[in-house]
Scaffold this active site. Structure first.
Site, short mmCIF file in Angstrom:
data_model
loop_
_atom_site.label_atom_id
_atom_site.label_comp_id
_atom_site.label_asym_id
_atom_site.label_seq_id
_atom_site.Cartn_x
_atom_site.Cartn_y
_atom_site.Cartn_z
CD GLU A 106 7.52 8.76 -3.48
OE1 GLU A 106 7.14 9.92 -3.51
OE2 GLU A 106 6.96 7.88 -2.81
CB CYS A 119 9.02 0.20 0.65
SG CYS A 119 7.44 0.66 -0.02
CB CYS A 126 -1.13 4.25 -8.85
SG CYS A 126 -2.01 2.70 -8.51
CB CYS A 130 -6.68 3.97 -3.33
SG CYS A 130 -6.61 2.34 -4.09
CB CYS A 133 -3.40 6.06 -2.14
SG CYS A 133 -1.73 5.77 -2.74
CD GLU A 189 -2.23 -3.64 -7.81
OE1 GLU A 189 -2.54 -3.06 -6.76
OE2 GLU A 189 -1.88 -4.84 -7.86
CG HIS A 244 -7.23 -0.13 2.72
ND1 HIS A 244 -6.25 -0.34 3.66
CD2 HIS A 244 -6.56 0.04 1.55
CE1 HIS A 244 -5.06 -0.29 3.08
NE2 HIS A 244 -5.23 -0.07 1.81
CG ASN A 319 2.06 8.00 6.65
OD1 ASN A 319 2.56 8.76 7.45
ND2 ASN A 319 2.51 6.80 6.37
CB CYS A 362 1.90 5.64 -0.96
SG CYS A 362 2.06 4.30 -2.02
N1 SAH Z 1 -1.13 -0.82 -5.23
C1 SAH Z 1 -0.66 -1.65 -4.18
C2 SAH Z 1 0.66 -1.23 -3.54
C3 SAH Z 1 0.88 0.22 -3.25
S1 SAH Z 1 0.58 0.99 -1.74
C4 SAH Z 1 -1.74 -1.78 -3.10
O1 SAH Z 1 -2.75 -1.09 -3.21
O2 SAH Z 1 -1.60 -2.61 -2.21
C5 SAH Z 1 1.07 0.06 -0.38
C6 SAH Z 1 0.11 0.22 0.80
O3 SAH Z 1 0.11 1.55 1.35
C7 SAH Z 1 -1.31 -0.09 0.41
O4 SAH Z 1 -1.92 -0.88 1.38
C8 SAH Z 1 -1.93 1.30 0.38
O5 SAH Z 1 -3.32 1.21 0.51
C9 SAH Z 1 -1.23 1.96 1.56
N2 SAH Z 1 -1.30 3.43 1.56
C10 SAH Z 1 -1.36 4.27 0.51
N3 SAH Z 1 -1.42 5.55 0.93
C11 SAH Z 1 -1.43 5.53 2.27
C12 SAH Z 1 -1.48 6.54 3.28
N4 SAH Z 1 -1.54 7.83 2.97
N5 SAH Z 1 -1.44 6.15 4.57
C13 SAH Z 1 -1.35 4.83 4.89
N6 SAH Z 1 -1.29 3.84 4.00
C14 SAH Z 1 -1.34 4.17 2.69
#
Ligand code: SAH
Length: 376
Positions: A106, A119, A126, A130, A133, A189, A244, A319, A362
């Site tokens: 995406e 973006c 990944c 997390c 995510c 990542e 976070h 989100n 994401c």
């Molecule tokens: N792996 C990298 C980049 C990918 S995600 C990282 O962890 O930074 C980019 C950002 O979106 C990260 O801060 C991630 O934690 C956040 N993110 C992922 N899912 C999300 C969600 N459902 N709502 C809000 N932020 C989210």
């Protein structure tokens, strides 16, 4: 990439989009043996590809016809294919790309008042899992090549017809017509795909091509500590860290890589190893999860943790996605949290949720396409 020399005797189709200049030179040397001429051809190709968005050798009018037709026989300048595109009410545009091996990734275009951000993804899926995510729930994982990373940018330039305004926002009547910033905040990542991400950034930053300044490219990482310093030194782009949480016990659950590099290791390395340049700040992303990390104590702890480190905190309302165990913090709670940070004089914008009607968080578009397929 090891390029097979003598292409003419051994024809094979090679995509040159997203190759480094050195790789391009080694290919062109098969067609132009004279070094000066070969390097001139590389400059010409580079300009057609990255300043004009040309994808067919026919149109490269300063390259002689014979050579053009030879190149056309064995080389391509191909983009990833747009499998699905959704445009939100607020203009946010989300692309689902299909790659050569049919993997899906995406990319999201986010137009704002004073800038517009693309973006992009660095991996298919990944490995970091997390817990909030959606990308982490996807099974298939592989690194993207620099070609596939640069390909996302080029494909969006094509789709939004941005080539005319490439050099700057001058002449663009709105920020819907130009990409000012690129962030690696899509799937994956980036620091676990370091070499390809670095190569892609160098192509995006090349001043004879797309010419993004290092300040307009941000790598977002969950905290792959040794690679943060490397990326800052070698690529020179901006760094965002997905923090976070303010305590290890919470961060271990939200961002499990914390078990390897905990808050102390992460923040000490940012303080001591990463040499921030003048006026440069580290951005900390902080997703607001109801009852998990959004108390006033968390806000105070966050301020203490970042004391003395030039930083900016991006509060991101969660989100939501189907099946997630988390809920978004209320706007009152987010405001109270933000007020504490602001009082401490740390800059802290709340990121406006964008493209919610198209599930722009994401990993979500990819999953909805999988669901569509499952229900056929
Ligand atoms: N792996 C990298 C980049 C990918 S995600 C990282 O962890 O930074 C980019 C950002 O979106 C990260 O801060 C991630 O934690 C956040 N993110 C992922 N899912 C999300 C969600 N459902 N709502 C809000 N932020 C989210």
């Amino acid at each position: 990439m090891q390029i097979k020399l003598n292409l003419l005797k051994n024809p094979q189709e090679i995509n040159i989009l997203g190759l480094g200049k050195d790789e391009l030179l080694s290919i062109i040397t098969d067609f132009e043996s004279q070094p000066k001429k070969a390097s001139m051809r590389v400059s010409q190709l580079w300009s057609w590809i990255y300043c004009h968005g040309i994808s067919s050798f026919d149109k490269m009018t300063n390259i002689d016809k014979n050579l053009r037709s030879q190149l056309q026989k064995v080389l391509t300048i191909s983009r990833p294919i747009i499998e699905k595109k959704e445009i939100s009410n607020d203009g946010t545009t989300k692309y689902l790309f299909c790659l050569k091996d049919r993997s899906k990734i995406e990319t999201v275009f986010i137009p704002e008042e004073k800038r517009s951000t693309l973006c992009i993804s660095s991996q298919v899926g990944c490995t970091l899992s997390c817990s909030f995510c959606h990308t982490g729930t996807q099974k298939l994982v592989r690194n993207l090549s620099a070609q596939e990373i640069v390909g996302q940018v080029i494909a969006v330039y094509d789709d939004l017809d941005l080539w005319k305004k490439i050099k700057s926002s001058e002449g663009a009547s709105s920020f819907f017509e130009v990409i000012t910033n690129i962030v690696f905040m899509g799937m994956g990542e980036p620091l676990l795909n370091y070499e390809e991400v670095k190569k892609a950034c160098n192509i995006l930053m090349d001043n004879k091509g797309l010419d993004f300044s290092r300040r307009r490219i941000t790598l977002s990482t969950a905290g792959i500590v040794p690679k943060i310093k490397m990326a800052h030194e070698e690529i020179g782009c901006m760094i965002a860290v997905s923090l976070h949480a303010t305590e290890d016990k919470t961060r271990d659950v939200l961002v499990p890589i914390n078990k390897k590099w905990n808050l102390d290791k992460l923040l000490s390395s940012l303080r001591n190893d990463v040499n921030l340049r003048n006026s440069e700040r580290v951005t900390f992303e902080y997703v607001m999860l109801d009852g998990v990390n959004d108390t006033k104590e968390d806000a105070h702890r966050l301020v203490r943790l970042l004391q003395g480190l030039p930083s900016k905190i991006n509060l991101i309302p969660f989100n939501t996605w189907t099946g997630s165990q988390y809920r978004r913090s209320s706007s009152d709670r987010i405001k109270a949290f933000r007020d504490i940070i602001i009082k401490s004089r740390l800059p802290s914008p709340v990121r406006k949720p964008r493209g919610e009607d198209i599930m722009a968080a994401c990993g979500q578009l990819k999953s909805s396409s999988l669901k569509d397929k499952a229900s056929i």
